[in-house]
Scaffold this active site. Structure first.
Site, mmCIF file in Angstrom:
data_model
loop_
_atom_site.group_PDB
_atom_site.id
_atom_site.type_symbol
_atom_site.label_atom_id
_atom_site.label_comp_id
_atom_site.label_asym_id
_atom_site.label_seq_id
_atom_site.Cartn_x
_atom_site.Cartn_y
_atom_site.Cartn_z
ATOM 1 C CE LYS A 126 30.035 6.944 -30.810
ATOM 2 N NZ LYS A 126 29.921 8.383 -30.816
ATOM 3 C CE LYS B 289 26.254 7.267 -34.663
ATOM 4 N NZ LYS B 289 25.303 7.638 -33.584
HETATM 5 N N1 C2G Z 1 28.789 15.394 -26.129
HETATM 6 C C1 C2G Z 1 29.167 16.520 -25.401
HETATM 7 N N2 C2G Z 1 30.281 16.452 -24.626
HETATM 8 C C2 C2G Z 1 31.013 15.310 -24.549
HETATM 9 C C3 C2G Z 1 30.620 14.173 -25.276
HETATM 10 C C4 C2G Z 1 29.487 14.233 -26.067
HETATM 11 O O1 C2G Z 1 28.516 17.582 -25.462
HETATM 12 N N3 C2G Z 1 32.124 15.304 -23.769
HETATM 13 C C5 C2G Z 1 27.589 15.498 -26.952
HETATM 14 C C6 C2G Z 1 27.868 15.254 -28.430
HETATM 15 O O2 C2G Z 1 28.336 16.449 -29.038
HETATM 16 C C7 C2G Z 1 26.488 14.849 -28.945
HETATM 17 C C8 C2G Z 1 25.870 14.127 -27.725
HETATM 18 O O3 C2G Z 1 26.660 14.487 -26.582
HETATM 19 O O4 C2G Z 1 25.715 16.012 -29.242
HETATM 20 C C9 C2G Z 1 25.866 12.622 -27.889
HETATM 21 O O5 C2G Z 1 27.199 12.220 -28.111
HETATM 22 P P1 C2G Z 1 27.438 10.799 -28.832
HETATM 23 O O6 C2G Z 1 26.645 9.769 -28.112
HETATM 24 O O7 C2G Z 1 28.901 10.613 -29.022
HETATM 25 O O8 C2G Z 1 26.725 11.077 -30.220
HETATM 26 P P2 C2G Z 1 27.225 10.541 -31.653
HETATM 27 O O9 C2G Z 1 27.641 9.138 -31.542
HETATM 28 O O10 C2G Z 1 28.152 11.560 -32.148
HETATM 29 O O11 C2G Z 1 25.866 10.509 -32.486
HETATM 30 O O12 C2G Z 1 22.853 11.801 -35.863
HETATM 31 C C10 C2G Z 1 23.761 12.272 -34.890
HETATM 32 C C11 C2G Z 1 24.487 11.116 -34.239
HETATM 33 O O13 C2G Z 1 23.560 10.168 -33.735
HETATM 34 C C12 C2G Z 1 25.367 11.620 -33.105
#
Ligand code: C2G
Length: 129
Positions: A46, A44
């Protein structure tokens, strides 16, 4: 039983993540979380501060999280939805529309993202780059 699933990295776990998990859990009776593995996070592009087993232990600690499974590929969602008999797939609305293909298998809900908090912001505050 109403089974819910969501996915994420949950790096430097913060209240935005907790809000999402809690609200997802309120939609049903069982919440499953697909937690991105360290290897998948590389895919990703990331960079993740906290290693998988520690992130898993944190997410598992919530009483409203019933099961944490590894998220290893983008493609596993359909098989996960079928395997765990998922009724609702949930993601934050920064993913709006990206997983609509799952509507063939379950309800898809994008929940409002919590403002003013993010792992990126925390990294800069903590000088983690
Ligand atoms: N999230 C949120 N508010 C934030 C930060 C994150 O609602 N201020 C939500 C994101 O929208 C997501 C969840 O928390 O639904 C997890 O966020 P991340 O760990 O950043 O997820 P990500 O790396 O985007 O991975 O297959 C999908 C991916 O694995 C998502």
């Amino acid at each position: 039983m109403k089974n819910i699933i969501t996915y994420g990295t949950f790096d430097l776990l913060h209240y935005g993540h907790v809000e999402l998990l809690y609200r997802a859990s309120e939609l049903g009776t069982k919440l499953i979380v697909g937690l991105s593995t360290d290897k998948f996070n590389e895919e990703k592009n990331k960079f993740c501060e906290i290693e998988y087993w520690r992130r898993k232990r944190l997410v598992e600690a919530f009483r409203f999280v019933d099961l944490v499974i590894p998220e290893e590929t983008w493609e596993q969602k359909i098989s996960d939805v079928l395997k765990y008999q998922i009724d609702v797939f949930v993601m934050g609305d920064d993913w709006e529309g990206k997983f609509d293909f799952l509507k063939e298998y379950c309800e898809v809900k994008y929940l409002r993202r919590t403002k003013l908090i993010s792992t990126t912001a925390l990294k800069s505050v903590l000088n983690l780059g």
